[in-house]
Design a protein around this motif. Structure first.
Motif, PDB file in Angstrom:
ATOM      1  N   THR A  30      -4.734 -16.204  -3.533  1.00 42.36           N
ATOM      2  CA  THR A  30      -5.135 -14.900  -4.064  1.00 42.36           C
ATOM      3  C   THR A  30      -4.328 -13.800  -3.385  1.00 42.36           C
ATOM      4  O   THR A  30      -3.770 -13.996  -2.302  1.00 42.36           O
ATOM      5  N   PRO A  31      -4.273 -12.620  -3.995  1.00 44.60           N
ATOM      6  CA  PRO A  31      -3.616 -11.487  -3.319  1.00 44.60           C
ATOM      7  C   PRO A  31      -4.246 -11.166  -1.969  1.00 44.60           C
ATOM      8  O   PRO A  31      -3.559 -10.768  -1.027  1.00 44.60           O
ATOM      9  N   GLU A  32      -5.569 -11.350  -1.869  1.00 42.04           N
ATOM     10  CA  GLU A  32      -6.251 -11.084  -0.605  1.00 42.04           C
ATOM     11  C   GLU A  32      -5.737 -11.998   0.497  1.00 42.04           C
ATOM     12  O   GLU A  32      -5.567 -11.577   1.647  1.00 42.04           O
ATOM     13  N   GLU A  33      -5.482 -13.256   0.151  1.00 43.07           N
ATOM     14  CA  GLU A  33      -4.917 -14.178   1.138  1.00 43.07           C
ATOM     15  C   GLU A  33      -3.492 -13.780   1.509  1.00 43.07           C
ATOM     16  O   GLU A  33      -3.076 -13.949   2.661  1.00 43.07           O
ATOM     17  N   ALA A  34      -2.752 -13.251   0.552  1.00 45.73           N
ATOM     18  CA  ALA A  34      -1.394 -12.792   0.851  1.00 45.73           C
ATOM     19  C   ALA A  34      -1.425 -11.662   1.873  1.00 45.73           C
ATOM     20  O   ALA A  34      -0.614 -11.628   2.809  1.00 45.73           O
ATOM     21  N   VAL A  35      -2.358 -10.736   1.724  1.00 47.95           N
ATOM     22  CA  VAL A  35      -2.494  -9.643   2.683  1.00 47.95           C
ATOM     23  C   VAL A  35      -2.874 -10.197   4.051  1.00 47.95           C
ATOM     24  O   VAL A  35      -2.371  -9.747   5.096  1.00 47.95           O
ATOM     25  N   ARG A  36      -3.733 -11.205   4.056  1.00 44.41           N
ATOM     26  CA  ARG A  36      -4.170 -11.805   5.320  1.00 44.41           C
ATOM     27  C   ARG A  36      -3.004 -12.419   6.085  1.00 44.41           C
ATOM     28  O   ARG A  36      -3.027 -12.487   7.315  1.00 44.41           O
ATOM     29  N   PHE A  37      -1.972 -12.864   5.372  1.00 45.37           N
ATOM     30  CA  PHE A  37      -0.781 -13.420   6.011  1.00 45.37           C
ATOM     31  C   PHE A  37      -0.167 -12.412   6.977  1.00 45.37           C
ATOM     32  O   PHE A  37       0.306 -12.761   8.053  1.00 45.37           O
ATOM     33  N   ARG A  38      -0.153 -11.103   6.589  1.00 47.48           N
ATOM     34  CA  ARG A  38       0.449 -10.070   7.431  1.00 47.48           C
ATOM     35  C   ARG A  38      -0.574  -9.256   8.207  1.00 47.48           C
ATOM     36  O   ARG A  38      -0.280  -8.765   9.302  1.00 47.48           O
ATOM     37  N   PHE A  39      -1.763  -9.113   7.644  1.00 45.48           N
ATOM     38  CA  PHE A  39      -2.789  -8.319   8.300  1.00 45.48           C
ATOM     39  C   PHE A  39      -4.079  -9.139   8.330  1.00 45.48           C
ATOM     40  O   PHE A  39      -4.920  -9.023   7.427  1.00 45.48           O
ATOM     41  N   PRO A  40      -4.225  -9.976   9.347  1.00 43.45           N
ATOM     42  CA  PRO A  40      -5.364 -10.899   9.397  1.00 43.45           C
ATOM     43  C   PRO A  40      -6.723 -10.215   9.323  1.00 43.45           C
ATOM     44  O   PRO A  40      -7.695 -10.817   8.871  1.00 43.45           O
ATOM     45  N   HIS A  41      -6.784  -8.958   9.747  1.00 43.34           N
ATOM     46  CA  HIS A  41      -8.066  -8.250   9.763  1.00 43.34           C
ATOM     47  C   HIS A  41      -8.187  -7.246   8.625  1.00 43.34           C
ATOM     48  O   HIS A  41      -9.054  -6.368   8.643  1.00 43.34           O
ATOM     49  N   GLY A  42      -7.309  -7.365   7.630  1.00 42.82           N
ATOM     50  CA  GLY A  42      -7.381  -6.502   6.468  1.00 42.82           C
ATOM     51  C   GLY A  42      -6.492  -5.281   6.589  1.00 42.82           C
ATOM     52  O   GLY A  42      -5.948  -4.982   7.656  1.00 42.82           O
ATOM     53  N   ALA A  43      -6.327  -4.574   5.490  1.00 42.48           N
ATOM     54  CA  ALA A  43      -5.470  -3.391   5.438  1.00 42.48           C
ATOM     55  C   ALA A  43      -6.036  -2.411   4.414  1.00 42.48           C
ATOM     56  O   ALA A  43      -6.713  -2.817   3.462  1.00 42.48           O
ATOM     57  N   PRO A  44      -5.759  -1.113   4.565  1.00 41.44           N
ATOM     58  CA  PRO A  44      -6.177  -0.127   3.561  1.00 41.44           C
ATOM     59  C   PRO A  44      -5.578  -0.473   2.200  1.00 41.44           C
ATOM     60  O   PRO A  44      -4.517  -1.126   2.134  1.00 41.44           O
ATOM     61  N   PRO A  45      -6.224  -0.066   1.112  1.00 39.12           N
ATOM     62  CA  PRO A  45      -5.765  -0.465  -0.229  1.00 39.12           C
ATOM     63  C   PRO A  45      -4.292  -0.184  -0.507  1.00 39.12           C
ATOM     64  O   PRO A  45      -3.588  -1.044  -1.047  1.00 39.12           O
ATOM     65  N   ALA A  46      -3.807   1.004  -0.156  1.00 41.75           N
ATOM     66  CA  ALA A  46      -2.400   1.328  -0.450  1.00 41.75           C
ATOM     67  C   ALA A  46      -1.459   0.406   0.300  1.00 41.75           C
ATOM     68  O   ALA A  46      -0.455  -0.064  -0.246  1.00 41.75           O
ATOM     69  N   LEU A  47      -1.788   0.123   1.556  1.00 40.77           N
ATOM     70  CA  LEU A  47      -0.952  -0.782   2.347  1.00 40.77           C
ATOM     71  C   LEU A  47      -1.053  -2.202   1.822  1.00 40.77           C
ATOM     72  O   LEU A  47      -0.053  -2.925   1.738  1.00 40.77           O
ATOM     73  N   ALA A  48      -2.255  -2.625   1.444  1.00 44.68           N
ATOM     74  CA  ALA A  48      -2.438  -3.969   0.909  1.00 44.68           C
ATOM     75  C   ALA A  48      -1.611  -4.173  -0.355  1.00 44.68           C
ATOM     76  O   ALA A  48      -0.953  -5.218  -0.529  1.00 44.68           O
ATOM     77  N   GLU A  49      -1.614  -3.174  -1.237  1.00 48.41           N
ATOM     78  CA  GLU A  49      -0.816  -3.275  -2.468  1.00 48.41           C
ATOM     79  C   GLU A  49       0.669  -3.360  -2.138  1.00 48.41           C
ATOM     80  O   GLU A  49       1.420  -4.120  -2.769  1.00 48.41           O
ATOM     81  N   ALA A  50       1.098  -2.581  -1.149  1.00 49.30           N
ATOM     82  CA  ALA A  50       2.513  -2.601  -0.757  1.00 49.30           C
ATOM     83  C   ALA A  50       2.895  -3.954  -0.169  1.00 49.30           C
ATOM     84  O   ALA A  50       3.996  -4.460  -0.409  1.00 49.30           O
ATOM     85  N   VAL A  51       1.993  -4.547   0.600  1.00 51.83           N
ATOM     86  CA  VAL A  51       2.260  -5.863   1.189  1.00 51.83           C
ATOM     87  C   VAL A  51       2.418  -6.914   0.093  1.00 51.83           C
ATOM     88  O   VAL A  51       3.352  -7.727   0.123  1.00 51.83           O
ATOM     89  N   VAL A  52       1.516  -6.923  -0.876  1.00 48.87           N
ATOM     90  CA  VAL A  52       1.589  -7.896  -1.973  1.00 48.87           C
ATOM     91  C   VAL A  52       2.901  -7.722  -2.735  1.00 48.87           C
ATOM     92  O   VAL A  52       3.582  -8.703  -3.072  1.00 48.87           O
ATOM     93  N   GLU A  53       3.284  -6.474  -3.000  1.00 50.98           N
ATOM     94  CA  GLU A  53       4.555  -6.213  -3.686  1.00 50.98           C
ATOM     95  C   GLU A  53       5.729  -6.714  -2.854  1.00 50.98           C
ATOM     96  O   GLU A  53       6.649  -7.366  -3.365  1.00 50.98           O
ATOM     97  N   GLY A  54       5.719  -6.427  -1.550  1.00 47.68           N
ATOM     98  CA  GLY A  54       6.812  -6.854  -0.687  1.00 47.68           C
ATOM     99  C   GLY A  54       6.932  -8.365  -0.604  1.00 47.68           C
ATOM    100  O   GLY A  54       8.045  -8.922  -0.611  1.00 47.68           O
ATOM    101  N   LEU A  55       5.807  -9.058  -0.542  1.00 46.92           N
ATOM    102  CA  LEU A  55       5.833 -10.521  -0.487  1.00 46.92           C
ATOM    103  C   LEU A  55       6.326 -11.109  -1.804  1.00 46.92           C
ATOM    104  O   LEU A  55       6.998 -12.149  -1.812  1.00 46.92           O
ATOM    105  N   ARG A  56       6.021 -10.448  -2.910  1.00 48.64           N
ATOM    106  CA  ARG A  56       6.523 -10.899  -4.211  1.00 48.64           C
ATOM    107  C   ARG A  56       8.058 -10.793  -4.247  1.00 48.64           C
ATOM    108  O   ARG A  56       8.744 -11.694  -4.745  1.00 48.64           O
ATOM    109  N   ILE A  57       8.576  -9.715  -3.680  1.00 46.02           N
ATOM    110  CA  ILE A  57      10.033  -9.550  -3.604  1.00 46.02           C
ATOM    111  C   ILE A  57      10.647 -10.617  -2.704  1.00 46.02           C
ATOM    112  O   ILE A  57      11.688 -11.204  -3.033  1.00 46.02           O
ATOM    113  N   MET A  58       9.999 -10.881  -1.578  1.00 47.35           N
ATOM    114  CA  MET A  58      10.498 -11.914  -0.670  1.00 47.35           C
ATOM    115  C   MET A  58      10.514 -13.281  -1.344  1.00 47.35           C
ATOM    116  O   MET A  58      11.450 -14.069  -1.164  1.00 47.35           O
TER     117      MET A  58
END
Length: 280
Positions: free
Chosen positions: A217-245
């Motif tokens: 899930t996208p939530e698990e993708a965020v957990r890869f970089r931010f194990p304790h969660g991230a604000p929504p804007a940062l979480a969306e940016a992380v998911v986008e960045g991982l998709r690019i990677m």
């Protein structure tokens, strides 16, 4: 006088070490002086989020290593205002290689906005644009301790992680030698990896098996970089960045570290060996 911001983080700590032996007085800006205990540098308490605390830290400073946290630009604005008032003559600014993408992803847009602010300040600057850090592997600690596994959101995607110590060595060079003002340096390690390949290297250094689990899930993708969660804007940016990677199966890599420092970048295997105790 050279001022280091972010001095208790992965890059700032290494920069203070890298500056030892160079002909420069070093001051570090910290919010919590306890975290700077034992530092060889002069310690000044202040907070880039509170501009009224910055004048003592910037007094007499002519060179600045600027590292700001979060996704906003207020800290950058406050630091640059203090730098202009103090007569700072050179800023080395930590940015991100994401600013070179077209179109720029969300993770890069924040860094791009900060670069624009640094340029608009009129202070001569050098921009360091690293890719992913080797220390990001420390974000895997919770799942390694929970169940001996690492989440993998990028599958076949490859990248060339860089040791923060190499970023610090480049920063020290740019801050203390001529010829770097106006330059933009994209910094990576020399070896490209998938997450699974990185995990195998880490497992070898730890002498234990580690499993790799694809994220569901996208939530698990965020957990890869931010194990304790991230604000929504940062979480969306992380998911986008991982998709690019994930889509980059070659891996972005530069020779900038070797060209500037005259040596190969540190390896991920070496980093794992040096930091194995932190995973136990």
């Amino acid at each position: 006088m050279l001022l280091v911001t972010g001095a208790t983080g992965n890059i700032g700590r290494e920069l203070v070490v890298a500056l030892r032996g160079r002909d420069v007085e070093v001051r570090i800006l910290v919010r919590d002086p306890a975290r700077a205990a034992g530092s060889a540098a002069e310690v000044v308490v202040g907070d880039l989020s509170r501009p009224e605390t910055l004048a003592p830290a910037f007094d007499g400073v002519d060179r600045l290593f600027l590292l700001t946290q979060g996704i906003g630009t207020n800290q950058t604005a406050h630091a640059l205002a203090a730098a202009r008032s103090a007569g700072v003559k050179h800023v080395v600014h930590l940015s991100s290689f994401h600013v070179t993408y077209d179109p720029i992803p969300a993770m890069g847009r924040w860094h791009h906005e900060r670069e624009v602010m640094v340029r608009a300040s009129g202070i001569p600057a050098t921009f360091l644009r690293p890719g992913g850090f080797m220390t990001n592997a420390l974000d895997w600690l919770p799942t390694i301790r929970e169940g001996g596994f690492v989440l993998d959101p990028t599958g076949p995607g490859r990248y060339a992680p860089i040791d923060p110590a190499d970023i610090a060595d480049v920063a020290a060079l740019a801050l203390t030698e001529d010829g770097h003002q106006g330059e933009e340096y994209a910094l990576t390690g020399a070896e490209t990896f998938t997450v699974a390949e990185q995990v195998r290297v880490l497992a070898g250094a730890l002498g234990r098996e580690l499993a790799v689990r694809a994220v569901a899930t996208p939530e698990e993708a965020v957990r890869f970089r931010f194990p304790h969660g991230a604000p929504p804007a940062l979480a969306e940016a992380v998911v986008e960045g991982l998709r690019i990677m994930r889509a980059d199966t070659a891996g972005f890599r530069t020779d900038t570290v070797r060209r500037l420092l005259g040596r190969a970048p540190r390896t991920f295997a070496d980093w794992c060996t040096r930091n194995a105790h932190r995973f136990r």
